[in-house]
Design a protein around this motif. Structure first.
Motif, short mmCIF file in Angstrom:
data_model
loop_
_atom_site.label_atom_id
_atom_site.label_comp_id
_atom_site.label_asym_id
_atom_site.label_seq_id
_atom_site.Cartn_x
_atom_site.Cartn_y
_atom_site.Cartn_z
N LEU A 1 0.84 -1.19 0.00
CA LEU A 1 0.00 0.00 0.00
C LEU A 1 0.88 1.25 0.00
N GLN B 1 2.35 1.68 -3.38
CA GLN B 1 1.33 2.15 -4.33
C GLN B 1 1.17 3.67 -4.22
N ILE B 2 1.14 4.17 -2.98
CA ILE B 2 1.00 5.61 -2.78
C ILE B 2 2.31 6.32 -3.15
N ILE C 1 4.52 5.69 -5.34
CA ILE C 1 4.73 5.87 -6.77
C ILE C 1 3.99 7.11 -7.27
N ALA C 2 2.84 7.40 -6.62
CA ALA C 2 2.01 8.49 -7.11
C ALA C 2 2.45 9.85 -6.55
N VAL C 3 3.45 9.86 -5.67
CA VAL C 3 3.89 11.12 -5.07
C VAL C 3 4.94 11.78 -5.96
N PRO C 4 4.69 12.99 -6.44
CA PRO C 4 5.74 13.69 -7.20
C PRO C 4 6.89 14.03 -6.26
N TRP D 1 7.16 17.61 -4.92
CA TRP D 1 6.14 17.94 -3.91
C TRP D 1 6.52 17.34 -2.55
N VAL E 1 -2.95 10.29 -9.82
CA VAL E 1 -1.99 9.28 -10.28
C VAL E 1 -2.27 7.92 -9.62
N LEU E 2 -2.62 7.99 -8.34
CA LEU E 2 -2.96 6.75 -7.63
C LEU E 2 -4.12 6.05 -8.32
#
Lengths: 315, 549, 284
Positions: free
Chosen positions: A136, A139-140, A142-145, A148, C262-263
């Motif tokens: 989990l 998964q999160i 990877i989505a964090v720039p 930022w 993105v998620l």
């Protein structure tokens, strides 16, 4: 014999790719409307001054000679003079590299250590509580720039806790202070990379665990740890190394942003500032440098395959 | 040592699905020095039982009951306790010699780590022991091969390494799960011989799992038959295989293609074209195919001077072991590969000298059937699209409703239903998929079908049905088959003419009967002798221990 | 031989489809917001109001206001539209070019394949931000620069994915059967290869749109994407840095928007992969 041939072939392809990348950069930058002489002298300069400057910079030569001038310069370390900084570009790049290279290496190290370890832990016992938490988080992650995340780190550790300064770089005269200044940027840069590596490692470990030879190893009565590290992880490294190579490109891109977030005087920030100044000579060389780094890392990954997978030495 | 297995069930607990029972109650005993074979088709649960005994089942599959090794129940042991049993007391050999060894570890180390796990000795001593083992299992130049990687060895050698790994810690029980299925028949005989010797020498008990009744007959004194997870019968091997008590066993044995007992009534050649009896359907002359390295040096002659002729309406069998060049030959006959020299004449026309457009026309007369029924059908196409594919070439092929009718007729002619046309490949079993592939091959009414190992991936009972279908198509449609197989029994069952291929050459050709009954060449005799047969009794040094048990 | 266990994945537990459901839900919401923002936003995303500047979330609007008193939530909505449209356009072009090159490489093999793969290597050597800087030097920053550099960056990814998948398909017997039936390389590609690699390509495309949105935010952060006054998530973050201590929500809100978008796309990609290939179960 064959193995040397392999090294030779990989090296040739490395040099060829490098060459092609330099041609691409040259073509793109040479297509520019306006020219370097005008930009250097400003629009108010007289025509004959511009012409003199053009011939001094070699801009009146045919394209292939201009290319050779540039690349020849690269080989002897003469990259021309920056229009905005009025200093040799080579010195500029070396100076900035002292920030970017340690930053990239620190980030890569953090990402590999954290990512691979957590990936192995998660993949060894899939669908258990640890795996679910790690997956989990990945998964999160990877989505964090990354840039930022850098801002959030500043918000927490500089603005609120005052443990680190919000940016800037004190120079390497005090190595401890320098490393401390690079710590937050490296962590920011490493987070998404580590998350990717967790996922790749986890699935590679799960794949290898299903292989017949792992069953053979277990049938020998080996302990779970030995089977995991000696048989599973060792063979799961090939896809992991592949991804490390591919991700390096993201790391470089991330460095440009993170350096700006933390006001670090690195190569990425140099490239960005040169764009604002339309300092084409600097952009051209920094672009070549970045492309060269990506190509070199992928070349090393290619060589690592030969070491990791004995089958590739012969094939 | 005694091993008593009394499994009450092996179940699969899938997520949000009802629990499935994969194996129903089964029990057997294995005495010290005894050999027991477990026979069954795929899905019979035979491998599951062997994995269950060592606690190696996948996590979602659970076994219940008792596996008593010297009175201790392995099914109730902790993982840590099991690790002391695996390798040390029970060794295991797996099917795929390619994938059963760690590709990135030197074979010596793979043997050594098992020894060091169970015995206290120095690395050097263990290495010396590994060397002895490699020599014992018959690896030539063993001292240098200790540091080889698995990919540097042949399939047979890898399986010998697998055996060395299994016996290294000196177990009392050896479980062999289809240990020779992936091997050529002559290599299989050598590996079985090695196993037999080791069992006798080390006083081990052997539990052999196989789908091949001949293999079981040659090495197991007792055997146990399983069908879809259910116990069928158990007894002394000759009794079970020669006088089966159960219906299922009888069917299994009847399906076994057997040497010297052919289903085939030889076809009459139908070549009468142009009134010339001499023009064959297919004539291959002095065919050679060389592979060269980058410097133009010949590194391998895959096909080395092959000549034969095939009459229309016959089945021409080509038999040989892996690497003998039979598949290269098939590819060349199909025009998929070019020979280095030699001719392939189809009805008198040289397929390599005609213009491309002519070749397209000729191609309509050729079709092909492949080994793997999984990979030969496009999963995203309907059966109708798959079967109609060869009509793509034919400008006169029927369209629309006529085409649909042709597809449905063709499906019926191979024993499928016309409704199947709208379904997708994954809805069919392996045997049915092979029927679909055959339908695709015959729909354009070709004159020649090249079949490359078309039944090797199928279970015995299905295999017999597909072979019967092929002979039926030959008789009904007059289509000829060039039938390639590694199995002597299959080739003898189905062929009119045969060629025995060895290292790119035919060592023997002729009518199937003659070649198999009166083999002239030494290699043919060697192949025939190596072929496992159910009526041959124990071989390979296995002596019955407990005839009265 | 573990036939009973491995041969039919359908017998095994179907992975719970939470990934797919969550992915579809988040992505639909994202697309809906992006579409709606073009017709309606709670407040004008460009109207400045110095009186209500730097208001905390819920004190003014859902996500507060920025230094010019603009409603952050409205800017985020329109930012979603900009980011998503750039990402989708760029990935679409990158995918078409990449899949075309990848399948051609797999069909032709030999020299053509070698050349295509080397071209992919060269393109890959330019991280999206570096090529964006070069393109911006050429044609100036803006939407087109962002699309070109993100598309270029996607090309080698799709070349590799589609070539790998196409080679695997081409090695299967049904492609040989098609060849025997007289189909040429082009027909085999359209009839057999493309339908069978579509799943893998779609999965990659979904993830790639997510990546593209991150890259677009990075470009926006450097001012290389859509120019003001059009709202951009990246530029909002860059503006937020000045007011980090006074108005942290200015930095948190756009980042969360990127994170959620993105998620959602990544979950959708994972869900689709589980759907196409049940064996590679990877439920988080």
């Amino acid at each position: 014999m064959t193995i040397y041939r392999r090294y030779l072939k990989r090296s040739a392809s490395f040099i060829l790719t490098l060459f092609a990348a330099s041609v691409v950069i040259f073509l793109v930058m040479d297509l520019l409307p306006g020219n370097a002489a005008e930009i250097l002298l400003g629009t108010s300069a007289r025509q004959d001054t511009i012409a003199a400057m053009r011939s001094q910079l070699g801009l009146d030569l045919p394209a292939y000679l201009r290319y050779l001038n540039w690349i020849g310069g690269v080989f002897v370390g003469d990259l021309g003079t920056s229009a905005s900084y009025r200093v040799p570009v080579s010195g500029l790049i070396t100076e900035r590299l002292a920030v970017t290279l340690p930053l990239a290496i620190m980030a890569l190290a953090i990402a590999v250590v954290v990512g691979v370890t957590l990936g192995v832990v998660a993949g060894a016992r899939p669908r258990k509580a640890t795996d679910r938490c790690v997956s989990l988080a990945a998964q999160i992650g990877i989505a964090v720039p990354d840039f930022w995340f850098g801002i959030l780190l500043i918000l927490l550790f500089s603005s609120t806790l005052h443990w680190f300064s919000a940016g800037g770089f004190p120079g390497w005269s005090d190595p401890f202070a320098a490393l401390k200044a690079l710590m937050l940027p490296a962590v920011a840069l490493a987070l998404p990379q580590a998350a990717v590596l967790v996922r790749v490692t986890r699935s590679a470990v799960m794949d290898v665990k299903g292989e017949d030879f792992v069953r053979t190893a277990r049938a020998k009565g080996l302990t779970g740890q030995r089977v995991l590290w000696r048989h599973v992880v060792r063979n799961a490294l090939v896809p992991v190394v592949t991804i490390i190579g591919l991700q390096f490109s993201f790391l470089i891109a991330g460095a440009v942003l993170v350096e700006n977030v933390f006001s670090l005087p690195g190569l990425g920030r140099l490239a960005y500032q040169s764009l604002a100044q339309r300092d084409l000579i600097v952009i051209r060389n920094v672009a070549l440098f970045f492309a060269g780094m990506v190509i070199a890392v992928n070349f090393l990954v290619d060589l690592a395959y030969l070491w990791l997978d004995p089958r590739m030495r012969a094939a | 040592m005694t091993l008593k297995v009394d499994i009450s069930s092996i179940r699969l607990n899938a997520w949000r699905q009802p629990t499935r029972t994969l194996v129903k109650p089964v029990s057997f005993e294995l005495a010290q020095g005894g050999t027991l074979g477990v026979v069954g088709e795929s899905g019979s649960g035979k491998s599951l039982i062997s994995l269950a005994m060592l606690g190696l089942l996948p996590s979602r599959i659970k076994a219940e009951g008792r596996v008593l090794l010297d009175g201790e129940n392995l099914l109730e042991m902790t993982e840590r306790e099991l690790q002391r049993v695996r390798g040390a007391k029970i060794g295991m050999i797996f099917q795929e010699p390619m994938s059963a060894l760690n590709p990135s570890m030197r074979i010596g180390d793979q043997i050594i780590e098992g020894i060091l796990r169970h015995q206290t000795m120095s690395y050097t001593a263990a290495r010396e022991r590994a060397l002895q083992l490699l020599e014992r299992v018959g690896i030539p130049d063993a001292r240098n091969r200790l540091d080889a990687f698995p990919h540097e060895m042949s399939g047979g050698q890898r399986q010998r390494v697998g055996i060395a790994i299994a016996i290294a810690p000196g177990p009392k029980v050896l479980i062999a799960d289809e240990p020779t299925t992936a091997l050529d028949v002559t290599v299989q005989a050598e590996v079985l011989k090695l196993l037999g010797e080791l069992v006798a020498e080390m006083g081990m008990s052997l539990l052999m799992i196989s789908h091949d009744l001949g293999v079981i007959a040659s090495i197991c004194e007792r055997c146990l038959v399983l069908n879809r997870g259910e116990f069928v019968e158990e007894g002394l091997t000759p009794a079970v295989l020669l006088e089966p008590a159960q219906e299922y066993t009888k069917r299994l044995i009847a399906a076994q293609p057997r040497l010297e007992e052919t289903l085939n009534t030889p076809a009459q050649p139908t070549t009468k074209k142009n009134g010339s009896p001499y023009q064959a359907l297919l004539e291959v002359a002095a065919l050679e195919r060389e592979y060269t390295d980058r410097h133009g040096r010949v590194v391998m002659k895959a096909v080395d001077g092959i000549s034969f002729r095939q009459e229309a309406g016959t089945i021409h069998g080509i038999v040989g072991e892996s690497g003998c060049g039979k598949s290269t030959l098939a590819r060349i006959v199909m025009g998929l590969d070019k020979p280095t020299s030699g001719d392939v004449m189809f009805e008198g026309e040289d397929i390599f000298s005609v213009r491309p457009r002519e070749l397209l026309r000729l191609r309509r007369q050729f079709q092909m059937i492949f080994q793997d029924p999984q990979g030969s059908l496009d999963p995203r196409q309907t059966i109708s699209q798959i079967v109609a594919e060869p009509l793509y070439l034919d400008p006169d092929a029927p369209r629309g409703r006529d085409r649909a009718r042709l597809v449905s007729e063709t499906l019926q002619s191979v024993g499928l239903r016309s409704e199947d046309a709208q379904r997708y490949p994954h809805e069919f079993s392996g045997g049915q998929r092979q029927r679909i592939a055959i339908a695709r091959a015959v729909i354009g009414r070709p004159k020649l079908i090249v079949a490359d190992e078309p039944v090797s991936a199928l279970d015995l009972s299905v295999q017999a049905q597909v072979l019967r279908l092929i002979m039926d198509l030959r008789d009904r449609l007059g289509v000829s088959f060039l039938f390639i197989s590694h199995s002597l029994a299959v080739i003898e069952t189905i062929s009119d003419q045969v060629g025995v291929m060895y290292r790119g050459k035919f060592v023997e050709t002729g009518a199937a009967k003659d070649v198999f009954h009166r083999p002239q060449h030494e290699y043919t005799r060697k192949l025939l002798a190596a072929e496992p047969r159910i009526d041959q009794g124990l071989r390979y040094g296995i002596r019955p221990k407990l005839l009265s048990a | 031989m573990m036939t009973a266990v491995t041969m039919s994945p359908s017998r095994f537990a179907k992975a719970p489809r939470t990934n797919l459901i969550a992915g579809v839900a988040i992505t639909s919401l994202l697309v809906a917001i992006a579409v709606v923002s073009n017709f309606w936003t709670p407040a004008s995303p460009s109207k400045m109001n110095i009186l209500s500047k730097l208001k905390a979330p819920l004190a003014s609007g859902l996500a507060g206001t920025d230094a010019f008193g603009r409603d952050i939530f409205s800017m985020l909505m329109l930012g979603a539209s900009n980011s998503l449209s750039i990402a989708l356009t760029a990935v679409f072009f990158g995918m078409v070019a990449g899949v075309a090159l990848g399948t051609i490489a797999a069909a032709m093999r030999g020299l053509v394949e070698e050349v295509i793969m080397r071209i992919a290597d060269v393109i890959f050597a330019f991280p999206a931000l570096i090529s964006a800087i070069m393109v911006a030097a050429l044609i100036g920053p803006g939407r087109l620069t962002a699309i070109i550099s993100i598309a270029l960056f996607a090309v080698p990814v799709f070349v590799r994915v589609s070539r790998g998948a196409a080679l695997r398909i081409r090695s299967l017997d049904y492609c040989l059967a098609a060849k025997v039936s007289g189909k040429n390389r082009f027909r085999i590609t359209t009839d057999h290869v493309l339908p069978n690699i579509a799943g893998a390509v779609l999965v990659q495309a979904t993830t790639q749109v997510g990546l593209a949105m991150i890259v677009e935010a990075g470009l926006g952060f450097l001012g290389l994407s859509v120019p003001p006054p059009a709202p951009s998530w990246g530029r909002m973050l860059s503006e937020a840095q000045t007011y980090l201590t006074q108005a942290p929500w200015m930095a948190i809100a756009p980042g969360l928007a990127i994170l959620i978008a993105v998620l959602g796309l990544n979950l959708l990609g994972d869900g689709l992969r589980d759907l196409f290939d049940p064996r590679s179960g990877s439920d988080a």
